[in-house]
Motif scaffolding. Sequence first.
Motif, PDB file in Angstrom:
ATOM      1  N   GLY A 209      33.432  28.018  17.632  1.00 47.53           N
ATOM      2  CA  GLY A 209      33.389  29.038  16.586  1.00 47.53           C
ATOM      3  C   GLY A 209      32.711  30.310  17.034  1.00 47.53           C
ATOM      4  N   ASP A 210      31.836  30.837  16.167  1.00 45.31           N
ATOM      5  CA  ASP A 210      31.148  32.084  16.472  1.00 45.31           C
ATOM      6  C   ASP A 210      30.127  31.922  17.589  1.00 45.31           C
ATOM      7  N   ALA A 211      29.830  30.674  17.948  1.00 45.13           N
ATOM      8  CA  ALA A 211      28.825  30.432  18.990  1.00 45.13           C
ATOM      9  C   ALA A 211      29.447  30.312  20.379  1.00 45.13           C
ATOM     10  N   MET A 212      30.739  30.563  20.497  1.00 45.30           N
ATOM     11  CA  MET A 212      31.395  30.427  21.794  1.00 45.30           C
ATOM     12  C   MET A 212      30.926  31.496  22.772  1.00 45.30           C
ATOM     13  N   GLN A 213      30.818  31.102  24.030  1.00 45.29           N
ATOM     14  CA  GLN A 213      30.475  32.023  25.116  1.00 45.29           C
ATOM     15  C   GLN A 213      31.438  31.785  26.275  1.00 45.29           C
ATOM     16  N   ARG A 214      31.727  32.860  26.987  1.00 46.27           N
ATOM     17  CA  ARG A 214      32.659  32.801  28.115  1.00 46.27           C
ATOM     18  C   ARG A 214      31.995  33.359  29.362  1.00 46.27           C
ATOM     19  N   ASP A 215      32.240  32.732  30.487  1.00 47.73           N
ATOM     20  CA  ASP A 215      31.815  33.283  31.765  1.00 47.73           C
ATOM     21  C   ASP A 215      32.669  32.623  32.850  1.00 47.73           C
ATOM     22  N   GLY A 216      32.469  33.049  34.073  1.00 46.51           N
ATOM     23  CA  GLY A 216      33.275  32.486  35.156  1.00 46.51           C
ATOM     24  C   GLY A 216      32.686  32.805  36.505  1.00 46.51           C
ATOM     25  N   TRP A 217      33.426  32.430  37.534  1.00 49.51           N
ATOM     26  CA  TRP A 217      33.017  32.689  38.897  1.00 49.51           C
ATOM     27  C   TRP A 217      34.251  32.727  39.773  1.00 49.51           C
ATOM     28  N   TYR A 218      34.105  33.352  40.937  1.00 50.98           N
ATOM     29  CA  TYR A 218      35.246  33.448  41.840  1.00 50.98           C
ATOM     30  C   TYR A 218      34.757  33.581  43.274  1.00 50.98           C
ATOM     31  N   ALA A 219      35.659  33.336  44.187  1.00 53.61           N
ATOM     32  CA  ALA A 219      35.422  33.582  45.604  1.00 53.61           C
ATOM     33  C   ALA A 219      36.609  34.351  46.139  1.00 53.61           C
ATOM     34  N   THR A 220      36.342  35.309  47.007  1.00 53.61           N
ATOM     35  CA  THR A 220      37.407  36.028  47.695  1.00 53.61           C
ATOM     36  C   THR A 220      36.980  36.267  49.125  1.00 53.61           C
ATOM     37  N   ALA A 221      37.920  36.126  50.064  1.00 53.66           N
ATOM     38  CA  ALA A 221      37.585  36.209  51.480  1.00 53.66           C
ATOM     39  C   ALA A 221      38.828  36.575  52.278  1.00 53.66           C
ATOM     40  N   LEU A 222      38.591  37.067  53.492  1.00 52.58           N
ATOM     41  CA  LEU A 222      39.695  37.387  54.393  1.00 52.58           C
ATOM     42  C   LEU A 222      40.219  36.142  55.095  1.00 52.58           C
ATOM     43  N   ALA A 223      39.374  35.137  55.248  1.00 47.96           N
ATOM     44  CA  ALA A 223      39.759  33.878  55.902  1.00 47.96           C
ATOM     45  C   ALA A 223      39.613  32.745  54.906  1.00 47.96           C
ATOM     46  N   PRO A 224      40.567  31.841  54.803  1.00 46.17           N
ATOM     47  CA  PRO A 224      40.475  30.778  53.797  1.00 46.17           C
ATOM     48  C   PRO A 224      39.272  29.874  53.990  1.00 46.17           C
ATOM     49  N   GLU A 225      38.841  29.693  55.257  1.00 51.46           N
ATOM     50  CA  GLU A 225      37.677  28.830  55.488  1.00 51.46           C
ATOM     51  C   GLU A 225      36.383  29.441  54.968  1.00 51.46           C
ATOM     52  N   ASP A 226      36.396  30.735  54.638  1.00 46.65           N
ATOM     53  CA  ASP A 226      35.207  31.378  54.087  1.00 46.65           C
ATOM     54  C   ASP A 226      35.108  31.235  52.567  1.00 46.65           C
ATOM     55  N   LEU A 227      36.146  30.679  51.931  1.00 47.07           N
ATOM     56  CA  LEU A 227      36.097  30.455  50.497  1.00 47.07           C
ATOM     57  C   LEU A 227      35.200  29.261  50.174  1.00 47.07           C
ATOM     58  N   ASP A 228      34.450  29.356  49.087  1.00 46.57           N
ATOM     59  CA  ASP A 228      33.760  28.178  48.571  1.00 46.57           C
ATOM     60  C   ASP A 228      34.805  27.159  48.115  1.00 46.57           C
ATOM     61  N   SER A 229      34.413  25.910  48.018  1.00 46.00           N
ATOM     62  CA  SER A 229      35.346  24.884  47.583  1.00 46.00           C
ATOM     63  C   SER A 229      35.752  25.106  46.135  1.00 46.00           C
ATOM     64  N   ALA A 230      36.934  24.620  45.787  1.00 46.51           N
ATOM     65  CA  ALA A 230      37.423  24.771  44.417  1.00 46.51           C
ATOM     66  C   ALA A 230      36.458  24.123  43.428  1.00 46.51           C
ATOM     67  N   ALA A 231      35.931  22.944  43.764  1.00 43.85           N
ATOM     68  CA  ALA A 231      35.027  22.245  42.849  1.00 43.85           C
ATOM     69  C   ALA A 231      33.737  23.031  42.641  1.00 43.85           C
ATOM     70  N   SER A 232      33.193  23.601  43.703  1.00 43.84           N
ATOM     71  CA  SER A 232      31.929  24.335  43.562  1.00 43.84           C
ATOM     72  C   SER A 232      32.115  25.602  42.735  1.00 43.84           C
ATOM     73  N   ILE A 233      33.270  26.245  42.831  1.00 50.65           N
ATOM     74  CA  ILE A 233      33.534  27.432  42.016  1.00 50.65           C
ATOM     75  C   ILE A 233      33.634  27.035  40.544  1.00 50.65           C
ATOM     76  N   GLY A 234      34.325  25.933  40.266  1.00 49.74           N
ATOM     77  CA  GLY A 234      34.412  25.465  38.892  1.00 49.74           C
ATOM     78  C   GLY A 234      33.060  25.103  38.316  1.00 49.74           C
ATOM     79  N   ARG A 235      32.228  24.422  39.100  1.00 54.47           N
ATOM     80  CA  ARG A 235      30.894  24.045  38.615  1.00 54.47           C
ATOM     81  C   ARG A 235      30.008  25.266  38.385  1.00 54.47           C
TER      82      ARG A 235
END
Length: 462
Positions: A209-235
């Motif tokens: 309801g009115d108490a809802m809050q939204r936030d998020g996180w992301y990773a962006t990189a030139l090399a895929p190995e520099d991305l954080d894991s999908a699970a860690s971004i979600g957490r």
Amino acid sequence: MKNKPLNAISTATVVDSAARLDALEGIAGQLLERARRAGADQAEVSCSEDTGLEVNVRMGAVETVEATRDRGIAVTVYFGKRKGSASTADLREDSLAATVEQACAIARHTEDDPAAGLADPELMATRPASGWPDYDAWHPWALDAERAIDLALACEQAGRDSDARIANSDGASASTGTSLGVYANSHGFRGRERGTRHSLACALIAGKGDAMQRDGWYATALAPEDLDSAASIGREAARRTLARLQPRQLPTGAVPVLFAAEVARSLVGHFVGAVSGGALYRRASFLLDAAGTRVFPDWFGIDEDPFLHRGFRSAAFDAEGVATRASALVADGVLQRYVLGSYSARKLGLATTANAGGAHNLVVKPNAGDLGVLLRSMGRGLYVTELMGQGVNAVTGDYSRGAAGFWVEDGEIAFPVDGITIAGNLRDMFAAVEAVGSDVDRRSHLLTGSILVGRMTVAGAD
């Protein structure tokens, strides 16, 4: 497919970048020759090819899968001081010929502009014998739609599974892209660049309801190995969303404001915009005639490093072929120079700073420790993690934006806040910077840690 490592590369599906760059350089040469035969005194050509894949999921279901392949050819010609430009995405001979003809027709019917023309020939970058460096920016990722969907779903699920209070989702995404570019001009310059960019992102909703809050996180990189894991971004998206539950408002007052690293770079962006040529020659900047004057405290510095390893804006030449160079933009708090291409430099009676197309990697020098150190240094004040709205006047420097974040007491986060506005004047804010943290956000070409401004007006509930 689900077990494929994050940085897996399939040579069968990776763009043959060298061959494509050769082809684009050949097209650029043909267009320059057509312009010469049409009577142009000078000409320049930009050719680009971009590919991409992006998927978006929400609540465990696929929403969109988008594959893109874009091409652009832009031709600019100069007849004396008259300029004409035209563009196309069609590589057929008749379309290329028509593009040059259109550019020439436009130039013949425009008025002289004393600042028009290519950058001076002696400023052109020289191609090394080994070829143009890419500063380790080329890391293609053979990410197909199935694997991208798996990553996005895993990212969102990890966030949703973190806490029962995560009631909904704004979705998660996974994307990859490649970019090839050639710039050539009638000085004989032929430059070529290539780069990749990959990202994972998640946004969640907690509460009801009115108490809802939204936030998020992301990773962006030139090399895929520099991305954080999908699970860690979600957490991390879940952690940030939960931290915003039960926010309070603040009374209006003047307090220290600490900008989190991910929003502090917007302050750097406002500064760069104010010292860029277009704003200066139009006299639409609050930092007119500021070169050589103190803008920040005497310990503050910003360096431009076009040669940064895996930098988001690393390049051996700018958008006009001018050789880039590492230099200070701010030293000891003093603005050392402006950010200029050749056109804006001529309008101002100055020399280009090899910044046609914008600033390259900008590194703000830290003078403090990590976020915890900065919070303790501030003691009591506002920690801003989100900015909203566009209340920045580039001419006067007046600054007023909606904000959300956390109230800090005794150097510790006390409670979340939202529904507030922070206000000041950018020139005063720059002079009042007390610390830059070592917690650098590396997801941009503007590299800065958190920035503590000694005093700003916070407009709250009253």
